[in-house]
Scaffold this motif. Structure first.
Motif, PDB file in Angstrom:
ATOM      1  N   ASN A  88       0.737  -1.236   0.046  1.00  0.00           N
ATOM      2  CA  ASN A  88      -0.015   0.138  -0.028  1.00  0.00           C
ATOM      3  C   ASN A  88       0.915   1.376  -0.083  1.00  0.00           C
ATOM      4  O   ASN A  88       1.073   1.948   1.221  1.00  0.00           O
ATOM      5  N   PRO A  89       1.631   1.657  -1.182  1.00  0.00           N
ATOM      6  CA  PRO A  89       2.439   2.676  -1.262  1.00  0.00           C
ATOM      7  C   PRO A  89       1.736   4.057  -1.257  1.00  0.00           C
ATOM      8  O   PRO A  89       2.372   5.008  -1.292  1.00  0.00           O
ATOM      9  N   GLU A  90       0.272   4.069  -1.435  1.00  0.00           N
ATOM     10  CA  GLU A  90      -0.166   5.239  -1.707  1.00  0.00           C
ATOM     11  C   GLU A  90       0.055   6.203  -0.482  1.00  0.00           C
ATOM     12  O   GLU A  90      -0.024   5.899   0.622  1.00  0.00           O
ATOM     13  N   THR A  91       0.234   7.493  -0.777  1.00  0.00           N
ATOM     14  CA  THR A  91       0.394   8.710   0.271  1.00  0.00           C
ATOM     15  C   THR A  91      -0.643   9.514   0.114  1.00  0.00           C
ATOM     16  O   THR A  91      -0.688  10.324   1.055  1.00  0.00           O
ATOM     17  N   THR A  92      -1.311   9.889  -0.986  1.00  0.00           N
ATOM     18  CA  THR A  92      -2.061  11.026  -1.324  1.00  0.00           C
ATOM     19  C   THR A  92      -3.480  10.506  -1.977  1.00  0.00           C
ATOM     20  O   THR A  92      -3.481   9.573  -2.429  1.00  0.00           O
ATOM     21  N   THR A  93      -4.369  11.435  -1.710  1.00  0.00           N
ATOM     22  CA  THR A  93      -5.697  11.007  -1.985  1.00  0.00           C
ATOM     23  C   THR A  93      -5.930  10.967  -3.637  1.00  0.00           C
ATOM     24  O   THR A  93      -5.208  11.804  -4.312  1.00  0.00           O
ATOM     25  N   GLY A  94      -6.358   9.941  -4.265  1.00  0.00           N
ATOM     26  CA  GLY A  94      -6.269   9.564  -5.455  1.00  0.00           C
ATOM     27  C   GLY A  94      -5.154   8.769  -5.898  1.00  0.00           C
ATOM     28  O   GLY A  94      -5.326   8.394  -7.118  1.00  0.00           O
ATOM     29  N   ASP A  95      -4.082   8.481  -5.257  1.00  0.00           N
ATOM     30  CA  ASP A  95      -3.048   7.604  -5.564  1.00  0.00           C
ATOM     31  C   ASP A  95      -3.744   6.148  -5.789  1.00  0.00           C
ATOM     32  O   ASP A  95      -4.755   5.832  -5.158  1.00  0.00           O
ATOM     33  N   ILE A  96      -3.220   5.523  -6.656  1.00  0.00           N
ATOM     34  CA  ILE A  96      -3.395   4.071  -6.862  1.00  0.00           C
ATOM     35  C   ILE A  96      -2.416   3.262  -6.868  1.00  0.00           C
ATOM     36  O   ILE A  96      -1.142   4.062  -6.978  1.00  0.00           O
ATOM     37  N   ALA A  97      -2.321   2.071  -6.616  1.00  0.00           N
ATOM     38  CA  ALA A  97      -1.208   1.153  -6.583  1.00  0.00           C
ATOM     39  C   ALA A  97      -1.228  -0.003  -7.592  1.00  0.00           C
ATOM     40  O   ALA A  97      -2.571  -0.566  -7.900  1.00  0.00           O
TER      41      ALA A  97
ATOM     42  N   ALA B 209       0.663   8.070  -8.750  1.00  0.00           N
ATOM     43  CA  ALA B 209       0.081   9.375  -8.137  1.00  0.00           C
ATOM     44  C   ALA B 209      -1.218   9.796  -9.080  1.00  0.00           C
ATOM     45  O   ALA B 209      -1.301   9.594 -10.196  1.00  0.00           O
ATOM     46  N   LEU B 210      -2.317  10.523  -8.636  1.00  0.00           N
ATOM     47  CA  LEU B 210      -3.559  10.999  -9.510  1.00  0.00           C
ATOM     48  C   LEU B 210      -3.053  11.910 -10.612  1.00  0.00           C
ATOM     49  O   LEU B 210      -1.932  12.631 -10.483  1.00  0.00           O
ATOM     50  N   GLY B 211      -3.599  11.420 -11.676  1.00  0.00           N
ATOM     51  CA  GLY B 211      -3.367  12.191 -12.819  1.00  0.00           C
ATOM     52  C   GLY B 211      -3.971  13.609 -12.788  1.00  0.00           C
ATOM     53  O   GLY B 211      -4.516  14.061 -11.794  1.00  0.00           O
TER      54      GLY B 211
ATOM     55  N   ALA C 294      -6.784  16.737 -14.343  1.00  0.00           N
ATOM     56  CA  ALA C 294      -8.028  16.618 -14.936  1.00  0.00           C
ATOM     57  C   ALA C 294      -8.186  16.380 -16.486  1.00  0.00           C
ATOM     58  O   ALA C 294      -7.464  17.078 -17.293  1.00  0.00           O
ATOM     59  N   GLY C 295      -9.062  15.531 -16.950  1.00  0.00           N
ATOM     60  CA  GLY C 295      -9.199  15.009 -18.254  1.00  0.00           C
ATOM     61  C   GLY C 295      -8.506  14.028 -18.457  1.00  0.00           C
ATOM     62  O   GLY C 295      -8.494  13.492 -19.680  1.00  0.00           O
ATOM     63  N   GLN C 296      -7.317  13.815 -17.804  1.00  0.00           N
ATOM     64  CA  GLN C 296      -6.406  12.229 -18.163  1.00  0.00           C
ATOM     65  C   GLN C 296      -7.202  11.204 -18.142  1.00  0.00           C
ATOM     66  O   GLN C 296      -7.899  11.136 -17.347  1.00  0.00           O
ATOM     67  N   VAL C 297      -6.457   9.963 -18.776  1.00  0.00           N
ATOM     68  CA  VAL C 297      -7.268   9.122 -18.758  1.00  0.00           C
ATOM     69  C   VAL C 297      -6.058   7.799 -18.125  1.00  0.00           C
ATOM     70  O   VAL C 297      -4.965   8.216 -18.509  1.00  0.00           O
ATOM     71  N   LEU C 298      -6.432   6.758 -17.622  1.00  0.00           N
ATOM     72  CA  LEU C 298      -5.467   5.542 -17.317  1.00  0.00           C
ATOM     73  C   LEU C 298      -5.205   4.877 -18.509  1.00  0.00           C
ATOM     74  O   LEU C 298      -6.124   4.470 -19.251  1.00  0.00           O
ATOM     75  N   THR C 299      -3.814   4.811 -18.855  1.00  0.00           N
ATOM     76  CA  THR C 299      -3.654   4.092 -19.991  1.00  0.00           C
ATOM     77  C   THR C 299      -2.323   3.162 -19.760  1.00  0.00           C
ATOM     78  O   THR C 299      -1.780   3.184 -18.533  1.00  0.00           O
ATOM     79  N   VAL C 300      -1.719   2.420 -20.661  1.00  0.00           N
ATOM     80  CA  VAL C 300      -0.414   1.690 -20.544  1.00  0.00           C
ATOM     81  C   VAL C 300       0.580   2.578 -21.061  1.00  0.00           C
ATOM     82  O   VAL C 300       0.411   3.063 -22.090  1.00  0.00           O
ATOM     83  N   ASN C 301       1.776   2.474 -20.542  1.00  0.00           N
ATOM     84  CA  ASN C 301       2.855   3.155 -20.973  1.00  0.00           C
ATOM     85  C   ASN C 301       3.317   2.544 -22.213  1.00  0.00           C
ATOM     86  O   ASN C 301       2.888   1.494 -22.629  1.00  0.00           O
TER      87      ASN C 301
ATOM     88  N   ALA D 217       3.605  -0.705 -17.625  1.00  0.00           N
ATOM     89  CA  ALA D 217       2.988  -0.259 -16.369  1.00  0.00           C
ATOM     90  C   ALA D 217       1.769   0.727 -16.803  1.00  0.00           C
ATOM     91  O   ALA D 217       1.969   1.243 -17.815  1.00  0.00           O
ATOM     92  N   PRO D 218       0.755   1.005 -16.064  1.00  0.00           N
ATOM     93  CA  PRO D 218      -0.260   1.727 -16.202  1.00  0.00           C
ATOM     94  C   PRO D 218       0.276   3.126 -15.812  1.00  0.00           C
ATOM     95  O   PRO D 218       1.347   3.404 -15.149  1.00  0.00           O
ATOM     96  N   GLU D 219      -0.200   4.208 -16.513  1.00  0.00           N
ATOM     97  CA  GLU D 219       0.074   5.769 -16.630  1.00  0.00           C
ATOM     98  C   GLU D 219      -1.187   6.652 -16.743  1.00  0.00           C
ATOM     99  O   GLU D 219      -1.958   6.196 -17.674  1.00  0.00           O
ATOM    100  N   TRP D 220      -1.086   7.762 -16.455  1.00  0.00           N
ATOM    101  CA  TRP D 220      -2.153   8.914 -16.559  1.00  0.00           C
ATOM    102  C   TRP D 220      -1.553   9.476 -17.938  1.00  0.00           C
ATOM    103  O   TRP D 220      -0.546   9.876 -17.910  1.00  0.00           O
ATOM    104  N   ALA D 221      -2.604   9.696 -18.825  1.00  0.00           N
ATOM    105  CA  ALA D 221      -2.233  10.342 -19.981  1.00  0.00           C
ATOM    106  C   ALA D 221      -3.232  11.271 -20.591  1.00  0.00           C
ATOM    107  O   ALA D 221      -4.520  10.932 -20.317  1.00  0.00           O
ATOM    108  N   THR D 222      -3.173  12.479 -21.412  1.00  0.00           N
ATOM    109  CA  THR D 222      -4.097  13.182 -21.831  1.00  0.00           C
ATOM    110  C   THR D 222      -4.441  12.358 -22.962  1.00  0.00           C
ATOM    111  O   THR D 222      -3.756  12.140 -24.012  1.00  0.00           O
TER     112      THR D 222
END
Lengths: 73, 245
Positions: B40-49, B62-64, B66-73, B78-83
């Motif tokens: 459980n490495p999350e430290t901040t609201t909205g973080d995911i592991a 860390a949370l992305g 506004a408007g970003q979507v979860l995608t694969v790098n 690994a997953p990542e947030w991207a516009t």
């Protein structure tokens, strides 16, 4: 009889505004619509004249339109 | 030394001395604490592991923004947030019009796109069996020079016909009627200082199809267009989209 409305709709990213045509805009659209109406009237008159001429020719020849089409292949 | 099944935490053996119990509990508790934190490495609201390359150790994402979507790098590791990209066809603007003698669609063309799609639904007209005329527009001024050419091809039931016109002061965008009509127009390069070409497929009276192809034949840059009926007024809605370059 068509009614000429004075409303123009302005659409942009800011939204939609309806306003009255300016005198210049009204004159421009009216001019174009009159020109188009005249074109259409001329085209209709030509079509009617052509149809009348065709009917007269068929009458002179004493054949029907279908018979004329048959002759022309 | 005994260990737990899943995480291998050390637990006392049955033969261990009771006096060593406190130390054994501390060891076990410390192990549980370490593992829990690793999972459980999350430290901040909205973080995911998500699962890392190391067993029983998750990585914090860390949370992305506004408007970003979860995608694969790009490495697919690994997953990542991207516009998100805009897609092939991007909405620009829309508007409704009611009993209008003219509809000016302003500043819808720009350098962002080269080609556009315009949808027009005419839901009513004050004069039956007319036309929606088209003029290009720049800085809120219509271009009414005699530079519009177009070709029409139509069909209704078994009747097929066509017509063309050159050097007109406006082009035809589509037919309109007191009944519903639908016009789909693709337009090429209106904002570029080139000839503006367009083609339209129109449907009205449910059984009538009209195709138009045309152009503003002089290289010019336009930022909008105007629609107007050849007589009376029209009511309906218009949408403008840009094709991604």
């Amino acid at each position: 009889m068509a009614t000429q409305n004075n409303t123009v709709t302005e659409i942009s990213a800011d939204g939609v505004i309806e306003r009255e045509l300016t005198a210049e805009e009204f004159a421009e659209i009216k001019s174009e619509q009159d020109r188009l109406a005249q074109e259409k009237a001329d085209a209709d008159a030509k079509a009617k004249a052509d149809a009348d001429a065709k009917a007269a020719l068929l009458e002179r020849l004493g054949i029907t339109a279908d018979e004329a089409a048959l002759l022309l292949g | 030394m005994a260990t737990t099944t899943n995480y291998g935490w050390t637990t006392p053996d049955d033969t261990d001395l009771v006096k060593d119990g406190a130390a054994a509990i501390r060891t076990l508790g410390s192990s549980v604490d370490t593992t829990t934190k690793a999972l459980n490495p999350e430290t901040t609201t909205g973080d995911i592991a998500y699962r890392s390359a190391t067993a029983d150790t998750n990585t914090r994402l860390a949370l992305g923004t506004a408007g970003q979507v979860l995608t694969v790098n790009s490495g697919a590791t690994a997953p990542e947030w991207a516009t998100p990209s805009g897609g092939g066809l991007v909405f620009i603007q829309k508007g409704t019009f009611s009993a209008s003698a003219a509809v000016n669609v302003n500043t819808c063309f720009s350098s962002t796109y080269d080609n556009y799609r315009i949808l027009v639904k005419v839901t009513g007209a004050s004069v039956a069996n007319g036309e929606v005329r088209l003029r290009m527009r720049s800085a809120t001024t219509d271009n009414s020079t005699s530079n519009y050419n177009y070709q029409r091809l139509y069909a209704q039931s078994t009747s097929v016909g066509g017509s063309s016109a050159t050097n007109q002061t406006s082009a035809i965008m589509g037919p309109q009627n007191t009944a519903l009509s639908w016009n789909v127009t693709d337009m090429s390069s209106p904002f570029l200082a080139e000839n503006t070409l367009y083609s339209t497929v129109s449907s009205y009276n449910q059984t009538h199809i009209d195709n138009f192809s045309g152009a503003h034949k002089v290289a010019s840059s336009f930022d909008g267009f105007t629609m107007f009926p050849d007589a009376g007024t029209i009511t309906g809605e218009v949408w403008v989209y840009g094709y991604a370059k």
